[in-house]
Scaffold this motif. Structure first.
Motif, PDB file in Angstrom:
ATOM      1  N   ALA A  78       0.815  -1.216   0.000  1.00  0.00           N
ATOM      2  CA  ALA A  78       0.000   0.000   0.000  1.00  0.00           C
ATOM      3  C   ALA A  78       0.845   1.262   0.000  1.00  0.00           C
ATOM      4  O   ALA A  78       0.431   2.278   0.554  1.00  0.00           O
ATOM      5  CB  ALA A  78      -0.942  -0.001   1.207  1.00  0.00           C
ATOM      6  N   HIS A  79       2.029   1.203  -0.660  1.00  0.00           N
ATOM      7  CA  HIS A  79       2.946   2.352  -0.617  1.00  0.00           C
ATOM      8  C   HIS A  79       3.136   2.771   0.840  1.00  0.00           C
ATOM      9  O   HIS A  79       2.930   3.909   1.243  1.00  0.00           O
ATOM     10  CB  HIS A  79       2.410   3.523  -1.462  1.00  0.00           C
ATOM     11  N   TYR A  80       3.605   1.825   1.619  1.00  0.00           N
ATOM     12  CA  TYR A  80       3.675   1.912   3.080  1.00  0.00           C
ATOM     13  C   TYR A  80       4.804   2.843   3.510  1.00  0.00           C
ATOM     14  O   TYR A  80       5.951   2.689   3.101  1.00  0.00           O
ATOM     15  CB  TYR A  80       3.916   0.512   3.638  1.00  0.00           C
ATOM     16  N   TYR A  81       4.480   3.815   4.372  1.00  0.00           N
ATOM     17  CA  TYR A  81       5.456   4.797   4.847  1.00  0.00           C
ATOM     18  C   TYR A  81       6.090   4.307   6.146  1.00  0.00           C
ATOM     19  O   TYR A  81       5.468   4.339   7.210  1.00  0.00           O
ATOM     20  CB  TYR A  81       4.789   6.158   5.033  1.00  0.00           C
ATOM     21  N   CYS A  82       7.331   3.864   6.052  1.00  0.00           N
ATOM     22  CA  CYS A  82       7.962   3.131   7.151  1.00  0.00           C
ATOM     23  C   CYS A  82       8.551   4.006   8.245  1.00  0.00           C
ATOM     24  O   CYS A  82       9.062   3.480   9.236  1.00  0.00           O
ATOM     25  CB  CYS A  82       9.061   2.223   6.586  1.00  0.00           C
ATOM     26  N   GLU A 139       2.828 -14.032  -5.860  1.00  0.00           N
ATOM     27  CA  GLU A 139       2.913 -15.481  -6.062  1.00  0.00           C
ATOM     28  C   GLU A 139       1.797 -15.978  -6.972  1.00  0.00           C
ATOM     29  O   GLU A 139       1.986 -16.921  -7.739  1.00  0.00           O
ATOM     30  CB  GLU A 139       2.872 -16.195  -4.709  1.00  0.00           C
ATOM     31  N   LYS A 140       0.639 -15.333  -6.919  1.00  0.00           N
ATOM     32  CA  LYS A 140      -0.464 -15.719  -7.799  1.00  0.00           C
ATOM     33  C   LYS A 140      -0.137 -15.448  -9.266  1.00  0.00           C
ATOM     34  O   LYS A 140      -0.740 -16.032 -10.163  1.00  0.00           O
ATOM     35  CB  LYS A 140      -1.738 -14.976  -7.395  1.00  0.00           C
ATOM     36  N   PHE A 141       0.816 -14.535  -9.495  1.00  0.00           N
ATOM     37  CA  PHE A 141       1.264 -14.223 -10.856  1.00  0.00           C
ATOM     38  C   PHE A 141       2.488 -15.053 -11.244  1.00  0.00           C
ATOM     39  O   PHE A 141       3.062 -14.849 -12.304  1.00  0.00           O
ATOM     40  CB  PHE A 141       1.612 -12.734 -10.965  1.00  0.00           C
ATOM     41  N   GLY A 142       2.882 -15.977 -10.380  1.00  0.00           N
ATOM     42  CA  GLY A 142       4.062 -16.780 -10.648  1.00  0.00           C
ATOM     43  C   GLY A 142       5.357 -16.005 -10.492  1.00  0.00           C
ATOM     44  O   GLY A 142       6.357 -16.324 -11.148  1.00  0.00           O
ATOM     45  N   ILE A 143       5.354 -15.010  -9.619  1.00  0.00           N
ATOM     46  CA  ILE A 143       6.517 -14.140  -9.421  1.00  0.00           C
ATOM     47  C   ILE A 143       7.077 -14.354  -8.029  1.00  0.00           C
ATOM     48  O   ILE A 143       6.332 -14.365  -7.040  1.00  0.00           O
ATOM     49  CB  ILE A 143       6.121 -12.656  -9.597  1.00  0.00           C
ATOM     50  N   GLU A 144       8.386 -14.510  -7.939  1.00  0.00           N
ATOM     51  CA  GLU A 144       9.065 -14.593  -6.647  1.00  0.00           C
ATOM     52  C   GLU A 144       9.694 -13.239  -6.339  1.00  0.00           C
ATOM     53  O   GLU A 144      10.468 -12.708  -7.130  1.00  0.00           O
ATOM     54  CB  GLU A 144      10.160 -15.665  -6.672  1.00  0.00           C
ATOM     55  N   ILE A 145       9.351 -12.678  -5.188  1.00  0.00           N
ATOM     56  CA  ILE A 145       9.863 -11.364  -4.804  1.00  0.00           C
ATOM     57  C   ILE A 145      11.179 -11.508  -4.045  1.00  0.00           C
ATOM     58  O   ILE A 145      11.253 -12.196  -3.027  1.00  0.00           O
ATOM     59  CB  ILE A 145       8.841 -10.615  -3.917  1.00  0.00           C
ATOM     60  N   ASN A 146      12.219 -10.856  -4.552  1.00  0.00           N
ATOM     61  CA  ASN A 146      13.523 -10.852  -3.893  1.00  0.00           C
ATOM     62  C   ASN A 146      13.971  -9.454  -3.475  1.00  0.00           C
ATOM     63  O   ASN A 146      14.796  -9.323  -2.575  1.00  0.00           O
ATOM     64  CB  ASN A 146      14.585 -11.438  -4.837  1.00  0.00           C
ATOM     65  N   SER A 147      13.459  -8.418  -4.131  1.00  0.00           N
ATOM     66  CA  SER A 147      13.974  -7.059  -3.932  1.00  0.00           C
ATOM     67  C   SER A 147      12.878  -6.120  -3.452  1.00  0.00           C
ATOM     68  O   SER A 147      11.711  -6.242  -3.855  1.00  0.00           O
ATOM     69  CB  SER A 147      14.557  -6.521  -5.247  1.00  0.00           C
ATOM     70  N   LEU A 148      13.279  -5.175  -2.610  1.00  0.00           N
ATOM     71  CA  LEU A 148      12.342  -4.200  -2.059  1.00  0.00           C
ATOM     72  C   LEU A 148      12.920  -2.799  -2.145  1.00  0.00           C
ATOM     73  O   LEU A 148      14.118  -2.595  -1.919  1.00  0.00           O
ATOM     74  CB  LEU A 148      12.010  -4.534  -0.598  1.00  0.00           C
ATOM     75  N   VAL A 149      12.042  -1.837  -2.466  1.00  0.00           N
ATOM     76  CA  VAL A 149      12.370  -0.419  -2.384  1.00  0.00           C
ATOM     77  C   VAL A 149      11.377   0.226  -1.429  1.00  0.00           C
ATOM     78  O   VAL A 149      10.159   0.093  -1.613  1.00  0.00           O
ATOM     79  CB  VAL A 149      12.293   0.259  -3.768  1.00  0.00           C
ATOM     80  N   PHE A 150      11.867   0.898  -0.397  1.00  0.00           N
ATOM     81  CA  PHE A 150      10.995   1.553   0.567  1.00  0.00           C
ATOM     82  C   PHE A 150      10.333   2.775  -0.065  1.00  0.00           C
ATOM     83  O   PHE A 150      11.025   3.631  -0.628  1.00  0.00           O
ATOM     84  CB  PHE A 150      11.787   1.992   1.801  1.00  0.00           C
ATOM     85  N   PRO A 151       8.998   2.905   0.015  1.00  0.00           N
ATOM     86  CA  PRO A 151       8.321   4.084  -0.533  1.00  0.00           C
ATOM     87  C   PRO A 151       8.839   5.388   0.060  1.00  0.00           C
ATOM     88  O   PRO A 151       9.144   5.475   1.248  1.00  0.00           O
ATOM     89  CB  PRO A 151       6.855   3.846  -0.143  1.00  0.00           C
ATOM     90  N   ARG A 152       8.936   6.384  -0.819  1.00  0.00           N
ATOM     91  CA  ARG A 152       9.460   7.710  -0.474  1.00  0.00           C
ATOM     92  C   ARG A 152      10.845   7.611   0.154  1.00  0.00           C
ATOM     93  O   ARG A 152      11.260   8.477   0.918  1.00  0.00           O
ATOM     94  CB  ARG A 152       8.495   8.471   0.444  1.00  0.00           C
ATOM     95  N   ASN A 153      11.541   6.518  -0.136  1.00  0.00           N
ATOM     96  CA  ASN A 153      12.900   6.299   0.383  1.00  0.00           C
ATOM     97  C   ASN A 153      12.959   6.351   1.906  1.00  0.00           C
ATOM     98  O   ASN A 153      13.985   6.704   2.482  1.00  0.00           O
ATOM     99  CB  ASN A 153      13.868   7.323  -0.224  1.00  0.00           C
ATOM    100  N   GLN A 154      11.859   5.964   2.557  1.00  0.00           N
ATOM    101  CA  GLN A 154      11.833   5.943   4.022  1.00  0.00           C
ATOM    102  C   GLN A 154      12.449   4.626   4.503  1.00  0.00           C
ATOM    103  O   GLN A 154      11.772   3.738   5.008  1.00  0.00           O
ATOM    104  CB  GLN A 154      10.403   6.137   4.532  1.00  0.00           C
ATOM    105  N   TYR A 155      13.746   4.551   4.327  1.00  0.00           N
ATOM    106  CA  TYR A 155      14.529   3.361   4.676  1.00  0.00           C
ATOM    107  C   TYR A 155      14.534   3.182   6.192  1.00  0.00           C
ATOM    108  O   TYR A 155      15.005   4.038   6.930  1.00  0.00           O
ATOM    109  CB  TYR A 155      15.943   3.520   4.133  1.00  0.00           C
ATOM    110  N   ASN A 156      13.991   2.052   6.659  1.00  0.00           N
ATOM    111  CA  ASN A 156      13.867   1.788   8.100  1.00  0.00           C
ATOM    112  C   ASN A 156      14.634   0.516   8.427  1.00  0.00           C
ATOM    113  O   ASN A 156      14.170  -0.595   8.145  1.00  0.00           O
ATOM    114  CB  ASN A 156      12.389   1.645   8.477  1.00  0.00           C
ATOM    115  N   VAL A 157      15.829   0.683   8.984  1.00  0.00           N
ATOM    116  CA  VAL A 157      16.699  -0.464   9.251  1.00  0.00           C
ATOM    117  C   VAL A 157      16.056  -1.456  10.215  1.00  0.00           C
ATOM    118  O   VAL A 157      16.330  -2.657  10.159  1.00  0.00           O
ATOM    119  CB  VAL A 157      18.072   0.020   9.775  1.00  0.00           C
TER     120      VAL A 157
END
Length: 320
Positions: A128-132, A154-172
């Motif tokens: 949901a474009h989650y603000y971390c 997964e319903k689309f046959g896709i395996e998720i490996n990579s994530l980008v935090f929305p608005r670059n709100q990188y939360n370690v």
């Protein structure tokens, strides 16, 4: 730590449509903008194929839904309780439901096209474009959000490996949740001070980020990919490809900055990570696509001269 033998161009795109800016714009005024975006994505994919470009499409999970009916069925059990309720994609979504808005909020056919295009990785930009970093959200709602995103892919046959935090709100502090759900690589922010507090995003930060696009305050490429959490590598963003302003002199300066940084990365056998939002091209589509072609043509030249490689976030982690 992973070290590349040769330089590489990494591209990641924050694929959001209206979910990326719903709290900042009036959707009625942006219909043509997002219609342009939808038309441009197949063109971007064709350019990527022609230039043998790999890319990570960090996709907002809500885009996987086919309709508002499906969206209503896919609301997670635990939601973020932002202090600023205007940041809630759920509040917003419930307020605009109509056939007219579905093309602004859902794109399963484009996701399938990306999936079927050689060299393209579909990552997540949360559900949901989650603000971390926003007050009122927490680890439980973040976990529910990320799990919903992974379940839909997964319903689309896709395996998720990579994530980008929305608005670059990188939360370690959320990296352990990422690891548990299966994320292996995350985009992190540039080390410059004006990229370190994207949640507050004060005037000085904005001024220096804008100036950096034209004049470049610090080298942007790097030699290694660090492990930022057990089992998770971090990819530092190098440069945001800002959209064309229509001011030819400034646009030329901005574009030349990117080309020169790519050249330095190729010569020095370093990694250069370029990112943008597909909807950034919606305002001046022809000029933006011309600029992208110039960048990709330069990549091809550097590939031939320096063995400069193209990678998605996940593929460079596997190769490095």
């Amino acid at each position: 730590m992973l070290v590349m033998e040769n330089g590489a161009l990494v591209i990641s795109l924050d694929f959001e449509l209206l979910w990326g800016v719903f709290d900042k714009v009036d959707w009625r005024e942006k219909k043509e903008y997002f219609e342009n975006t939808r038309k441009l994505i197949p063109e971007i994919l064709r350019l990527f194929e022609q230039h043998e470009i790999s890319c990570t499409w960090a996709t907002v999970g809500m885009l996987f839904n086919e309709s508002w009916d499906e969206w209503n069925e896919n609301i997670p059990e635990v939601l973020p309780e932002y202090t600023n309720s205007n940041l809630s994609a759920y509040n917003f979504g419930k307020s605009i439901q109509s056939k007219e808005t579905e093309k602004l909020c859902f794109a399963p056919e484009l996701i399938r096209l990306i999936k079927d295009t050689r060299g393209q990785e579909i990552g997540t930009h949360t559900y949901a474009h989650y603000y971390c970093l926003e007050p009122g959200q927490g680890s439980q709602s973040f976990r529910a959000d990320l799990k919903k995103s992974v379940d839909l892919t997964e319903k689309f046959g896709i395996e998720i490996n990579s994530l980008v935090f929305p608005r670059n709100q990188y939360n370690v502090s959320y990296l352990e949740v990422c690891r548990e759900i299966g994320i292996k690589t995350v985009r992190t922010n540039p080390q410059n001070w004006y990229w370190q507090n994207t949640q507050k995003d004060n005037l000085a930060d904005k001024i220096f980020r804008t100036g950096d696009a034209y004049f470049g305050f610090k080298d942007k490429s790097y030699k290694d990919i660090q492990e930022i959490h057990p089992g998770i590598t971090g990819h530092k963003a190098s440069r945001l490809l800002r959209p064309a302003s229509g001011k030819s002199i400034m646009d030329k300066i901005r574009l030349q900055r990117i080309l020169s940084e790519m050249q330095e990365a190729a010569k020095n056998k370093e990694i250069y990570h370029l990112w943008w939002h597909p909807h950034n091209f919606g305002g001046n589509p022809d000029i933006n696509m011309q600029e992208l072609k110039i960048i990709l043509d330069e990549f091809k030249r550097l590939k031939n001269k320096y063995n400069f490689a193209s990678h998605s976030m996940n593929s460079i982690s596997l190769e490095g």
